[in-house]
Write a protein that holds these residues in place. Structure first.
Motif, PDB file in Angstrom:
ATOM      1  N   TYR A   1      36.931   5.524  19.581  1.00 44.77           N
ATOM      2  CA  TYR A   1      36.201   4.693  18.621  1.00 44.77           C
ATOM      3  C   TYR A   1      36.637   5.084  17.209  1.00 44.77           C
ATOM      4  CZ  TYR A   1      33.127   2.911  22.226  1.00 44.77           C
ATOM      5  OH  TYR A   1      32.636   2.267  23.344  1.00 44.77           O
TER       6      TYR A   1
ATOM      7  N   LYS B   1      40.240  -6.349  12.099  1.00 49.41           N
ATOM      8  CA  LYS B   1      40.125  -6.100  13.536  1.00 49.41           C
ATOM      9  C   LYS B   1      40.206  -7.411  14.307  1.00 49.41           C
ATOM     10  CE  LYS B   1      35.320  -6.343  14.708  1.00 49.41           C
ATOM     11  NZ  LYS B   1      35.356  -7.660  15.295  1.00 49.41           N
TER      12      LYS B   1
ATOM     13  N   ILE C   1      38.595  -5.697  21.757  1.00 48.81           N
ATOM     14  CA  ILE C   1      38.006  -4.755  20.800  1.00 48.81           C
ATOM     15  C   ILE C   1      36.490  -4.846  20.940  1.00 48.81           C
ATOM     16  CG2 ILE C   1      37.780  -4.115  18.377  1.00 48.81           C
ATOM     17  CD1 ILE C   1      40.528  -5.409  17.901  1.00 48.81           C
ATOM     18  N   ILE C   2      35.871  -3.706  21.196  1.00 48.89           N
ATOM     19  CA  ILE C   2      34.414  -3.694  21.353  1.00 48.89           C
ATOM     20  C   ILE C   2      33.799  -2.727  20.339  1.00 48.89           C
ATOM     21  CG2 ILE C   2      34.494  -4.304  23.805  1.00 48.89           C
ATOM     22  CD1 ILE C   2      33.717  -1.320  24.326  1.00 48.89           C
ATOM     23  N   GLU C   3      32.598  -3.067  19.909  1.00 46.80           N
ATOM     24  CA  GLU C   3      31.880  -2.217  18.967  1.00 46.80           C
ATOM     25  C   GLU C   3      30.980  -1.260  19.743  1.00 46.80           C
ATOM     26  OE1 GLU C   3      29.644  -2.778  14.708  1.00 46.80           O
ATOM     27  OE2 GLU C   3      29.411  -4.372  16.189  1.00 46.80           O
ATOM     28  N   LYS C   4      30.918  -0.032  19.281  1.00 50.47           N
ATOM     29  CA  LYS C   4      30.064   0.965  19.926  1.00 50.47           C
ATOM     30  C   LYS C   4      28.611   0.547  19.746  1.00 50.47           C
ATOM     31  CE  LYS C   4      29.699   5.908  20.518  1.00 50.47           C
ATOM     32  NZ  LYS C   4      30.164   7.223  20.082  1.00 50.47           N
TER      33      LYS C   4
ATOM     34  N   TYR D   1      34.748   0.942  16.517  1.00 46.30           N
ATOM     35  CA  TYR D   1      35.339   0.043  17.507  1.00 46.30           C
ATOM     36  C   TYR D   1      36.335   0.776  18.388  1.00 46.30           C
ATOM     37  CZ  TYR D   1      33.528  -3.442  14.257  1.00 46.30           C
ATOM     38  OH  TYR D   1      32.711  -4.188  13.453  1.00 46.30           O
TER      39      TYR D   1
END
Length: 158
Positions: A12, A20, A31-34, A41
């Motif tokens: 991350y 992004k 792409i994923i956000e915490k 990310y």
């Protein structure tokens, strides 16, 4: 001959929200956000075989908005025509995500991207690597599972 299959992802890191999204448009990457720390990310390869993502097509306006020198990727006679248009141009050699990911990173000293990749070709060959990249694009460290052989020991036979 068997195919290599793997998985790869990043840790991350802090990414510019607009840039992004450009990375996700240009490269085959999720792409994923915490969930418990907004603004951090992780990136995951979204390729057929799970390898490090690369772009084989130039999307000039998006790449230029990210900060990529699009003119350097294209033949001289094509560069000016493509910079302002949504024309796609196929690259002979792909542009790797790790070559440009720093352009989307927030410039903070502890914001280091670590990309990890593991995979195998059935049981014949196992591979793995990890690379750390600073926000200025400097490669801080690169490690491969094959580094052990630099000690002079014999390779696993298959």
């Amino acid at each position: 001959m068997a195919n290599w299959y793997g998985q790869s992802r990043s840790n991350y890191v802090k990414l510019d929200p607009v840039k992004k999204d450009l990375l996700a448009d240009i490269f085959p990457v999720k792409i994923i956000e915490k969930h418990d720390e907004p603004g951090l990310y992780a990136m995951f390869s979204d390729t057929e075989f799970g390898e490090l993502p690369s772009a084989r097509t130039v999307y000039a306006p998006k790449m230029a908005a990210l900060g990529i020198d699009v003119g350097a990727l294209l033949p001289e006679e094509s560069a000016e025509d493509l910079l302002d248009e949504e024309i796609e141009y196929e690259l002979d050699d792909g542009l790797e995500l790790l070559d440009v990911v720093h352009l989307a990173m927030i410039d903070e000293p502890d914001n280091v991207l670590v990309w990890m990749e593991i995979g195998s070709e059935k049981s014949k060959y196992l591979s793995g690597m990890s690379i750390a990249i600073a926000p200025d694009g400097t490669v801080l460290k690169r490690i491969s599972l094959n580094d052990i052989y630099e000690e002079g020991w014999s390779r696993a036979e298959y």
